[in-house]
Design an enzyme around this catalytic site. Structure first.
Site, PDB file in Angstrom:
ATOM      1  CG  HIS A 155      -1.654  -1.289   1.412  1.00 40.09           C
ATOM      2  ND1 HIS A 155      -1.213  -2.239   2.308  1.00 40.09           N
ATOM      3  CD2 HIS A 155      -2.751  -1.819   0.800  1.00 40.09           C
ATOM      4  CE1 HIS A 155      -2.003  -3.301   2.250  1.00 40.09           C
ATOM      5  NE2 HIS A 155      -2.939  -3.080   1.355  1.00 40.09           N
TER       6      HIS A 155
HETATM    7  S1  FES Z   1       1.639  -0.435   3.335  1.00 37.95           S
HETATM    8 FE1  FES Z   1       0.110  -1.842   3.829  1.00 37.95          FE
HETATM    9  S2  FES Z   1       1.225  -3.573   4.453  1.00 37.95           S
HETATM   10 FE2  FES Z   1       2.726  -2.116   4.014  1.00 37.95          FE
END
Ligand code: FES
Length: 197
Positions: A155
């Site tokens: 993410h």
């Molecule tokens: S940014 Fe979501 S698990 Fe690393």
């Protein structure tokens, strides 16, 4: 006289035999009890501290080891990357690591016991993905302000080379630092720190 002699030796024989059976019986009872007090080899392996030889790590190189089934990184930072850490504070969520997990001896700007060697749990503090090591300065995909660090592909969380999280990404805290200590200048042990030694 003769009869008495026979009786006595029979009695002695029976006494010795009974004691031997008793001792064997006790041994059968005792062995499972003692072994149940010991952690199994598998349990020991799963939780045991891990020794790491850091003598062969080149400046800028990162090695990976496993502790409790989780990835742990040991990075030998360069002098330049240590200098760069100080310039990043204003972009970070918790530059002093007040809200983050680390041994007390590593709660400092470099987040390490000795500045040169950075030890961290290689799991993103958002949902536990494994971030990638991105030591290069200003790569195209991470932008001109990037001074090297770790990028989580799941993410998009970003961390600097002390595992400190940038502002505006999903990960809430800096990367966790496991307990560890130095056994010598060239060996560390992960999973054990001064307090427990
Ligand atoms: S940014 Fe979501 S698990 Fe690393």
């Amino acid at each position: 006289m003769n009869n008495e002699g026979v009786d006595n030796s029979k009695r002695q024989f029976l006494t010795v035999a009974a004691s031997a059976v008793g001792a064997v019986g006790a041994a059968f009872v005792a062995v499972p009890f003692v072994s149940s007090m010991q952690p199994s080899a598998r349990a020991q392996a799963a939780g045991a501290p891990v020794e790491v030889d850091i003598s062969k790590i080149e400046p800028g190189q990162l090695i990976r080891v496993k502790w409790r089934g989780r990835p742990v990184w040991v990075l030998r930072r360069t002098e330049q990357s240590l200098k760069d850490l100080a310039s990043l504070d204003s972009q970070l969520r918790d530059p002093q690591s007040k809200e983050s997990v680390q041994p007390q001896a590593a709660q400092n700007a470099a987040r390490s016991i000795k500045p040169e060697y950075f030890v961290a749990l290689g799991l993103c503090t958002h949902l536990g993905c494994v971030p990638t090591f991105r030591p290069e300065v200003a790569p195209e995909d991470l932008g001109s302000a990037w001074k090297g660090g770790f990028f989580c592909p799941c993410h998009g969380s970003r961390f600097d080379l002390a595992g400190r999280v940038y502002q505006g990404v999903p990960a809430p805290t800096n990367l966790d630092i496991p307990p560890y200590r130095y056994l010598s200048d060239t060996r560390i042990i992960i999973g054990d720190d001064e307090a427990k030694a």
